[in-house]
Design an enzyme around this catalytic site. Structure first.
Site, PDB file in Angstrom:
ATOM      1  N   LYS A 223      -6.638   8.417   6.506  1.00 38.39           N
ATOM      2  CA  LYS A 223      -6.227   7.691   6.998  1.00 38.39           C
ATOM      3  C   LYS A 223      -7.027   7.064   8.783  1.00 38.39           C
ATOM      4  O   LYS A 223      -6.902   5.839   8.614  1.00 38.39           O
ATOM      5  CB  LYS A 223      -4.718   7.858   7.202  1.00 38.39           C
ATOM      6  N   THR A 247      -2.340   0.849  -1.259  1.00 38.42           N
ATOM      7  CA  THR A 247      -0.379   1.829  -1.294  1.00 38.42           C
ATOM      8  C   THR A 247       0.340   2.019   0.417  1.00 38.42           C
ATOM      9  O   THR A 247      -0.076   1.196   0.728  1.00 38.42           O
ATOM     10  CB  THR A 247      -1.168   3.214  -1.782  1.00 38.42           C
ATOM     11  N   ASP A 276      -0.781   4.368  -7.030  1.00 35.93           N
ATOM     12  CA  ASP A 276      -2.378   4.334  -7.695  1.00 35.93           C
ATOM     13  C   ASP A 276      -1.903   3.699  -8.822  1.00 35.93           C
ATOM     14  O   ASP A 276      -3.102   3.126  -9.212  1.00 35.93           O
ATOM     15  CB  ASP A 276      -2.243   5.828  -7.607  1.00 35.93           C
TER      16      ASP A 276
END
Length: 339
Positions: A223, A247, A276
């Site tokens: 991330k 997402t 997803d």
């Protein structure tokens, strides 16, 4: 408004398809007269509908005429695209993630490999996570019909036919109403029209005339890399793309890291909660053109099959650009857009 029941059976096992067909006949014979069946409808995967209801497989005897009429006219039929070629199983998982389907009848075979395909395992995992009532054999379905189907708290009505929104283009998946007939019986099928796979010599969204849609996804340990990627490419993302699909948590990180992109970002559910599969459906219908997925190969992921489903969707669409690590993505941005 109707409660939608997802129905699919292993294409490589005639016995399981026969079991589903005979179970539907038993349902119609024993409970089909009940008025509450008007409040249910079926979402069949395309291949399952063709084998069990229409009768295109010489090894499977389709449902009888009375059951055919009951399925189409008392209940209702949504025919999803065929799974192997057009990703019907991925779309079924997307509908589960969105709460459109909360009853599932997967008649898979334990003796063949079909039920081990990533989209099917993802469907199982997501159904259990979201408490979808899942019945995998005839006895379980018949017990449900006799004991609890009539209860209102076992219904989750949605608009019929359902609306399936594609956030990449803020459009609706085309659903075609088709008249069907068998003998003296006539009925209606709502068909979700599949997006045919693009070939490489077809229209290229990167020809300078169209703005395209990109998906940005990152595993937890990636991330921070995605945050920096969004900062470094903020102006290129803003100038070259019309929408950014993410997402849940990744989308929040992108919006915070690159504030000018906030209105362009659509945040789906988190990956483990079906995001997803939602993005995979966008790819299948041809409205997501680039997927940048910073994967973490060193750690296990409980939703690994959902991740594989995104890759599988990209494999069905040759025109989609797929990048699974940061180096790939940065090189492509620099070469394509002049980073």
């Amino acid at each position: 408004m109707k409660t939608l029941i997802g129905v699919l059976a292993s294409r490589d096992d005639a016995v399981r398809n026969e079991s589903l067909a005979r179970m539907l006949e038993k349902l119609q014979e024993t409970t089909g007269h009940q008025p509450w069946w008007n409040e249910f409808s079926f979402a069949f995967s395309g291949g399952t509908y063709d084998r069990v209801v229409t009768g295109v497989d010489d090894h499977v005897s389709p449902v009888n005429d009375d059951t055919w009429e009951w399925i189409h006219n008392t209940c209702g039929v949504l025919r999803l695209p065929e799974g192997k070629r057009h990703g019907g199983g991925i779309l079924l998982g997307c509908l589960v993630a969105r709460g459109t389907i909360q009853l599932l009848w997967p008649f898979f075979s334990p003796a063949t490999s079909h039920w081990l395909h990533p989209e099917n395992l993802a469907l199982f995992r997501l159904s259990d996570l979201l408490n979808v009532s899942t019945f995998m054999n005839a006895g379980s379905v018949l017990e449900w019909a006799c004991v609890s189907a009539q209860w209102s708290d076992d219904r989750h009505p949605v608009v019929w036919p359902p609306t399936i929104t594609l956030e990449g283009t803020r459009s609706i998946v085309p659903i075609q109403e088709t008249a069907v007939q068998r003998g003296r019986h006539a009925g209606t099928v709502f068909r979700v029209l599949p997006q045919m796979a693009y070939s490489l010599n077809q229209h290229d969204v990167f020809n300078g005339q169209d703005l395209s849609v990109i998906a940005l996804i990152a595993h937890d340990q990636k991330k921070e890399a995605m945050r920096q990627f969004a900062i470094d490419h903020e102006h290129l993302l803003r100038e070259n793309f019309s929408r950014i699909l993410c997402t849940g948590t990744t989308g929040e990180i992108v919006q915070q890291a690159a504030p000018s992109l906030e209105s362009m970002v659509h945040r789906y559910h988190s990956g483990p909660k079906g995001g997803d599969l939602e993005i995979a459906a966008e790819v299948l219908f041809g409205v997501c053109h680039v997927v940048v997925f910073f994967t973490d190969p060193l750690r296990p992921h409980p939703h690994a099959d959902d991740i594989r489903s995104i890759f599988g969707a990209c494999m069905r669409q040759d025109q989609v650009r797929m990048f699974s690590n940061e180096r790939q993505a940065r090189l492509w941005f620099r070469a394509r857009f002049g980073d």
